[in-house]
Every structure is written in structure tokens, then in C-alpha cells.
Design a protein around this motif. Structure first.
Motif, PDB file in Angstrom:
ATOM      1  N   ALA A  61       0.790  -1.280  -0.007  1.00 40.59           N
ATOM      2  CA  ALA A  61       0.125   0.118  -0.252  1.00 40.59           C
ATOM      3  C   ALA A  61       0.917   1.051   0.052  1.00 40.59           C
ATOM      4  CB  ALA A  61      -0.877  -0.036   1.235  1.00 40.59           C
ATOM      5  N   CYS A  62       1.938   1.262   0.733  1.00 42.19           N
ATOM      6  CA  CYS A  62       2.755   2.469   0.767  1.00 42.19           C
ATOM      7  C   CYS A  62       3.445   2.681  -0.582  1.00 42.19           C
ATOM      8  CB  CYS A  62       4.128   2.325   1.971  1.00 42.19           C
ATOM      9  SG  CYS A  62       3.491   2.399   3.416  1.00 42.19           S
ATOM     10  N   GLY A  63       3.537   1.604  -1.344  1.00 47.27           N
ATOM     11  CA  GLY A  63       4.328   1.760  -2.588  1.00 47.27           C
ATOM     12  C   GLY A  63       3.082   2.417  -3.590  1.00 47.27           C
ATOM     13  N   ILE A  64       1.841   1.897  -3.621  1.00 47.39           N
ATOM     14  CA  ILE A  64       0.910   2.361  -4.316  1.00 47.39           C
ATOM     15  C   ILE A  64       0.821   3.880  -4.032  1.00 47.39           C
ATOM     16  CG2 ILE A  64      -1.627   2.322  -4.807  1.00 47.39           C
ATOM     17  CD1 ILE A  64      -1.744  -0.725  -4.186  1.00 47.39           C
ATOM     18  N   TRP A  65       0.690   4.032  -2.839  1.00 43.98           N
ATOM     19  CA  TRP A  65       0.191   5.516  -2.417  1.00 43.98           C
ATOM     20  C   TRP A  65       1.315   6.365  -2.880  1.00 43.98           C
ATOM     21  CZ3 TRP A  65      -4.452   6.729  -2.741  1.00 43.98           C
ATOM     22  CH2 TRP A  65      -5.461   5.845  -1.797  1.00 43.98           C
ATOM     23  N   LYS A  66       2.740   6.121  -2.840  1.00 48.00           N
ATOM     24  CA  LYS A  66       3.807   6.794  -3.168  1.00 48.00           C
ATOM     25  C   LYS A  66       3.850   7.276  -4.689  1.00 48.00           C
ATOM     26  CE  LYS A  66       7.398   5.300   0.128  1.00 48.00           C
ATOM     27  NZ  LYS A  66       8.671   4.545   0.194  1.00 48.00           N
ATOM     28  N   GLU A  67       3.580   6.085  -5.449  1.00 44.61           N
ATOM     29  CA  GLU A  67       3.198   6.270  -6.709  1.00 44.61           C
ATOM     30  C   GLU A  67       2.215   7.086  -7.154  1.00 44.61           C
ATOM     31  OE1 GLU A  67       1.733   2.939 -10.088  1.00 44.61           O
ATOM     32  OE2 GLU A  67       3.613   2.386  -9.091  1.00 44.61           O
ATOM     33  N   LEU A  68       1.058   7.123  -6.506  1.00 46.34           N
ATOM     34  CA  LEU A  68       0.148   8.022  -6.564  1.00 46.34           C
ATOM     35  C   LEU A  68       0.388   9.511  -5.906  1.00 46.34           C
ATOM     36  CD1 LEU A  68      -2.869   5.846  -5.963  1.00 46.34           C
ATOM     37  CD2 LEU A  68      -2.346   6.506  -8.261  1.00 46.34           C
ATOM     38  N   GLU A  69       1.505   9.682  -5.367  1.00 41.12           N
ATOM     39  CA  GLU A  69       2.186  10.964  -4.783  1.00 41.12           C
ATOM     40  C   GLU A  69       1.260  11.145  -3.810  1.00 41.12           C
ATOM     41  OE1 GLU A  69       2.724  13.488  -8.042  1.00 41.12           O
ATOM     42  OE2 GLU A  69       4.369  12.448  -8.778  1.00 41.12           O
ATOM     43  N   ARG A  75     -12.600  14.785  -0.696  1.00 39.91           N
ATOM     44  CA  ARG A  75     -13.312  13.655  -0.289  1.00 39.91           C
ATOM     45  C   ARG A  75     -12.534  12.524  -0.724  1.00 39.91           C
ATOM     46  NH1 ARG A  75     -19.230  14.562  -0.280  1.00 39.91           N
ATOM     47  NH2 ARG A  75     -19.278  12.543  -0.789  1.00 39.91           N
ATOM     48  N   GLY A  76     -13.013  11.352   0.086  1.00 40.89           N
ATOM     49  CA  GLY A  76     -12.390  10.134  -0.232  1.00 40.89           C
ATOM     50  C   GLY A  76     -12.538   9.707  -1.661  1.00 40.89           C
ATOM     51  N   THR A  77     -11.689   9.132  -2.263  1.00 37.57           N
ATOM     52  CA  THR A  77     -11.622   8.789  -3.809  1.00 37.57           C
ATOM     53  C   THR A  77     -11.108   7.514  -4.147  1.00 37.57           C
ATOM     54  OG1 THR A  77     -11.252  11.343  -4.220  1.00 37.57           O
ATOM     55  CG2 THR A  77     -10.774   9.799  -5.961  1.00 37.57           C
ATOM     56  N   ASP A  78     -11.714   6.778  -5.021  1.00 32.92           N
ATOM     57  CA  ASP A  78     -11.240   5.630  -5.328  1.00 32.92           C
ATOM     58  C   ASP A  78     -10.208   5.849  -6.254  1.00 32.92           C
ATOM     59  OD1 ASP A  78     -12.684   4.028  -3.588  1.00 32.92           O
ATOM     60  OD2 ASP A  78     -14.313   3.490  -5.139  1.00 32.92           O
ATOM     61  N   TYR A  79      -9.144   5.227  -6.386  1.00 32.66           N
ATOM     62  CA  TYR A  79      -8.057   5.453  -7.328  1.00 32.66           C
ATOM     63  C   TYR A  79      -7.660   4.179  -7.923  1.00 32.66           C
ATOM     64  CZ  TYR A  79      -7.189   9.975  -5.076  1.00 32.66           C
ATOM     65  OH  TYR A  79      -7.453  11.199  -4.660  1.00 32.66           O
ATOM     66  N   PRO A  80      -7.528   3.845  -9.323  1.00 31.51           N
ATOM     67  CA  PRO A  80      -7.381   2.772  -9.918  1.00 31.51           C
ATOM     68  C   PRO A  80      -5.903   2.150  -9.564  1.00 31.51           C
ATOM     69  CG  PRO A  80      -7.363   4.489 -11.649  1.00 31.51           C
ATOM     70  CD  PRO A  80      -7.751   5.038 -10.146  1.00 31.51           C
ATOM     71  N   VAL A  81      -5.552   0.906  -9.209  1.00 29.86           N
ATOM     72  CA  VAL A  81      -4.441   0.449  -9.237  1.00 29.86           C
ATOM     73  C   VAL A  81      -3.763   0.113 -10.241  1.00 29.86           C
ATOM     74  CG1 VAL A  81      -3.148  -1.333  -7.837  1.00 29.86           C
ATOM     75  CG2 VAL A  81      -4.941  -0.451  -6.848  1.00 29.86           C
ATOM     76  N   GLU A 109      -6.150  10.137   5.307  1.00 31.15           N
ATOM     77  CA  GLU A 109      -6.093   8.422   5.641  1.00 31.15           C
ATOM     78  C   GLU A 109      -6.367   7.867   4.148  1.00 31.15           C
ATOM     79  OE1 GLU A 109      -9.904   6.410   6.418  1.00 31.15           O
ATOM     80  OE2 GLU A 109     -10.847   8.427   6.494  1.00 31.15           O
ATOM     81  N   TYR A 110      -5.645   6.753   4.193  1.00 42.42           N
ATOM     82  CA  TYR A 110      -5.688   5.795   3.026  1.00 42.42           C
ATOM     83  C   TYR A 110      -5.550   4.264   3.215  1.00 42.42           C
ATOM     84  CZ  TYR A 110      -3.238  10.129   1.772  1.00 42.42           C
ATOM     85  OH  TYR A 110      -2.720  11.508   1.393  1.00 42.42           O
ATOM     86  N   ASP A 111      -6.559   3.883   2.372  1.00 39.86           N
ATOM     87  CA  ASP A 111      -6.653   2.247   2.273  1.00 39.86           C
ATOM     88  C   ASP A 111      -5.528   1.420   2.413  1.00 39.86           C
ATOM     89  OD1 ASP A 111      -9.445   2.880   2.890  1.00 39.86           O
ATOM     90  OD2 ASP A 111     -10.109   1.761   1.169  1.00 39.86           O
ATOM     91  N   VAL A 112      -5.347   0.286   2.881  1.00 36.97           N
ATOM     92  CA  VAL A 112      -4.424  -0.537   2.563  1.00 36.97           C
ATOM     93  C   VAL A 112      -4.641  -1.469   1.580  1.00 36.97           C
ATOM     94  CG1 VAL A 112      -2.743  -2.311   3.880  1.00 36.97           C
ATOM     95  CG2 VAL A 112      -3.462  -0.200   5.037  1.00 36.97           C
ATOM     96  N   ASN A 113      -5.685  -2.043   1.554  1.00 42.79           N
ATOM     97  CA  ASN A 113      -5.951  -3.272   0.505  1.00 42.79           C
ATOM     98  C   ASN A 113      -6.933  -2.676  -0.495  1.00 42.79           C
ATOM     99  OD1 ASN A 113      -4.732  -5.397   2.256  1.00 42.79           O
ATOM    100  ND2 ASN A 113      -6.304  -4.679   3.612  1.00 42.79           N
TER     101      ASN A 113
END
Length: 153
Positions: A61-69, A75-81, A109-113
Motif C-alpha cells: 500500500a505504501c508503494g501504491i500511495w507513493k506512486e500516486l504521490e 473527499r475520499g476517492t477511489d484510485y485505480p491500481v 487516511e488511505y486504505d491498505v487493501n
């Protein structure tokens, strides 16, 4: 007699401590207090640990969020993986109403899964202070936090 909430907290805390294989800083006293209070502060588990000490999905998850900067939407948003059909939600404000994290911070806050679109979110989150780049992990929807000391921010 212990309340269900206090019992659940004890079980979740024990599972989290066992999963991380480190001793918890808190004693049974906060659990007993939870039986008499509708809102209680989260337990901060010590010491802070590098992301490699957390469950595998936290590092991913940390890698995903780093990639998304580490996005910061209103508002909470769904981001494509990338390279999947999954989404991951995050970027909304975590208000820290119970004062569980340092009061001087501002948090997102950011989801892990990741999950298929339309599926419900689970309880695992990382909470990040964009100003300090400090990241906290919670496996149990804000009942317990542990700081990620490196490899995530």
C-alpha cells in the motif's frame, strides 16, 4: 463482567501485537476503561517500526500511495491500481477527533487493501501527516496505531 466492546478490543489488540511480534506498550487498564466510556483514545503501540516489520500488504500500500504521490482530495476517492482491475480509496481528511495521534498534525487516511470497484472497504488504513510525512498504520479501524518509522512516507 467485561463488555463486548472491551473484549473485542482485547482480542484485536492481542492479534495485532502477535502479528507484529513485538510487545504492546499499553496494559490492561485502557481496556477496562473502555467498558465505561463510549469514546476512548486509541492505543499507540511502541516502538515505531520500519515498513518491512508490518504485514506485507502495508508495504504494498505504501508503494501504491507513493506512486500516486499521496493525493489530497477534498473527499475520499477511489484510485485505480496500476495493472489491475482494483481500486484503492484514500486522500480524505482524518480528523483525529479523539486525539489519538499528535495534536499538532493534520492527517489524511488511505486504505491498505485494494478491492474490486463497488466492494466494501476493510478496516486497515494508513494515516499520513503530509507536513511531516509521518505515517501510522491501523489494522483495526483506528483502535490501535503504530508509527511506520521508515519506508512509507
Amino acid at each position: 463482567m467485561i463488555s463486548f466492546r472491551a473484549f473485542r478490543h482485547t482480542v484485536v489488540a492481542a492479534l495485532l501485537v502477535a502479528a507484529l511480534d513485538v510487545p504492546a506498550a499499553s496494559s490492561a487498564a485502557p481496556v477496562q476503561a473502555a467498558a465505561h466510556s463510549s469514546v476512548r483514545p486509541a492505543d499507540i503501540l511502541d516502538p515505531p517500526l520500519p515498513v518491512e516489520a508490518f504485514p506485507r500488504q502495508v508495504k504494498e500500500a505504501c508503494g501504491i500511495w507513493k506512486e500516486l504521490e499521496w493525493p489530497q482530495a477534498a473527499r475520499g476517492t477511489d484510485y485505480p491500481v496500476v495493472n489491475t482491475r482494483l481500486v484503492i480509496r484514500g486522500s480524505n481528511v482524518y480528523r483525529n477527533r479523539s486525539g489519538d495521534l499528535p495534536l499538532s498534525g493534520s492527517y489524511r487516511e488511505y486504505d491498505v487493501n485494494p478491492r474490486p470497484p463497488g466492494q466494501r472497504r476493510d478496516a486497515e488504513r494508513v494515516v499520513r501527516d503530509p507536513g511531516t510525512r509521518t505515517v501510522w498504520y491501523t489494522a483495526d479501524h483506528y483502535t490501535n496505531f503504530r508509527e511506520i518509522s521508515s519506508g512509507c512516507g
